[in-house]
Motif scaffolding. Sequence first.
Motif, PDB file in Angstrom:
ATOM      1  N   MET A   1       0.681  -1.300  -0.031  1.00  0.00           N
ATOM      2  CA  MET A   1      -0.024   0.034  -0.021  1.00  0.00           C
ATOM      3  C   MET A   1       0.977   1.216  -0.072  1.00  0.00           C
ATOM      4  O   MET A   1       1.875   1.266   0.867  1.00  0.00           O
ATOM      5  N   GLU A 132      -3.416   2.502  -5.309  1.00  0.00           N
ATOM      6  CA  GLU A 132      -2.778   2.052  -4.173  1.00  0.00           C
ATOM      7  C   GLU A 132      -2.992   2.992  -2.906  1.00  0.00           C
ATOM      8  O   GLU A 132      -2.039   3.010  -2.138  1.00  0.00           O
ATOM      9  N   LEU A 134      -5.447   4.026   0.096  1.00  0.00           N
ATOM     10  CA  LEU A 134      -6.673   3.672   1.032  1.00  0.00           C
ATOM     11  C   LEU A 134      -6.949   4.898   1.865  1.00  0.00           C
ATOM     12  O   LEU A 134      -6.218   5.531   2.441  1.00  0.00           O
ATOM     13  N   HIS A 200     -12.776   4.416   1.648  1.00  0.00           N
ATOM     14  CA  HIS A 200     -12.790   2.859   1.698  1.00  0.00           C
ATOM     15  C   HIS A 200     -13.724   2.377   2.901  1.00  0.00           C
ATOM     16  O   HIS A 200     -14.276   1.241   2.857  1.00  0.00           O
ATOM     17  N   LEU A 220      -6.377  -3.851   7.121  1.00  0.00           N
ATOM     18  CA  LEU A 220      -6.762  -3.590   6.046  1.00  0.00           C
ATOM     19  C   LEU A 220      -5.710  -3.579   4.978  1.00  0.00           C
ATOM     20  O   LEU A 220      -5.758  -4.182   3.931  1.00  0.00           O
ATOM     21  N   VAL A 221      -4.837  -2.683   5.261  1.00  0.00           N
ATOM     22  CA  VAL A 221      -3.645  -2.435   4.538  1.00  0.00           C
ATOM     23  C   VAL A 221      -2.901  -3.753   4.350  1.00  0.00           C
ATOM     24  O   VAL A 221      -2.415  -4.219   3.169  1.00  0.00           O
ATOM     25  N   ILE A 223      -4.277  -6.893   4.175  1.00  0.00           N
ATOM     26  CA  ILE A 223      -5.172  -7.732   3.370  1.00  0.00           C
ATOM     27  C   ILE A 223      -4.828  -7.173   1.651  1.00  0.00           C
ATOM     28  O   ILE A 223      -4.821  -7.850   0.740  1.00  0.00           O
ATOM     29  N   ARG A 224      -4.977  -5.908   1.591  1.00  0.00           N
ATOM     30  CA  ARG A 224      -4.988  -5.424   0.263  1.00  0.00           C
ATOM     31  C   ARG A 224      -3.591  -5.496  -0.246  1.00  0.00           C
ATOM     32  O   ARG A 224      -3.483  -5.718  -1.684  1.00  0.00           O
ATOM     33  N   GLU A 225      -2.479  -5.354   0.429  1.00  0.00           N
ATOM     34  CA  GLU A 225      -1.307  -5.595  -0.284  1.00  0.00           C
ATOM     35  C   GLU A 225      -1.019  -7.158  -0.672  1.00  0.00           C
ATOM     36  O   GLU A 225      -0.227  -7.295  -1.755  1.00  0.00           O
ATOM     37  N   GLN A 227      -3.345  -8.656  -2.136  1.00  0.00           N
ATOM     38  CA  GLN A 227      -4.005  -8.766  -3.385  1.00  0.00           C
ATOM     39  C   GLN A 227      -3.543  -8.680  -4.581  1.00  0.00           C
ATOM     40  O   GLN A 227      -2.646  -8.012  -4.414  1.00  0.00           O
TER      41      GLN A 227
END
Length: 229
Positions: A1, A132, A134, A200, A220-221, A223-225, A227
Amino acid sequence: MAVITISRQFGSGGDEIADRVCALLGYRRFDKRLLEQAAAESGLSAQEVIDYSEDNYRVKGFFERLFNRPVPVATVSVWREDASGTRSAESIVLDDAAALGLVQKAVRAACEAGNMVIVGRGGQMILKDHPEVLHVRIEAPMEDRIQRVKEHLKHEQKAYRADITLRREAQDLIVTRDYASADYIRQYYKVDWADPLLYHIVLNTGLLGIEEAAQVIARLVEIREKQPA
């Protein structure tokens, strides 16, 4: 992120959450040093940098709006160089549009640097289309915010004040600062500051608390990283 932007109601704990998120993730918090870098690239003296954000935004009056007059923010020094290479300082009036442009430039540079937490300054709009980034909104019930601001005022003033006086001062400060923040975003980006669709995630520190809210953002960061791009 690359970046986390945090928009917060005054007294909701957004600044404390930002600091905690930086500690959890090893991120940096956007600060005046980055503004100074953007200022230097624009020819401004680092000592004259204006951090033109919601926190120091002055709400325009009726006639300023009616005639669309630029608001003077400060008188600053700009370095000029003549044909012989001699440098000299020239004083100019920095209006709201110029100061805003400087902040936007610094925010975009921070995004390119990555691993950054940006509190306020319209980050949710400046970087709204960046994949990228959030965007986080921090809110809290008014009573929680009043209590938090009261404690801050007690610590800052270091003098005895009647509770009712502190409460009134805290509530007035919350209303004033929230109005300025909302007006800043509405004036320059034409959106509602509190619109949940800009973010978000919206977190209520009246229910979560500072530490839990920070942990949610950090998780959350992570998890997103993970993906796929």
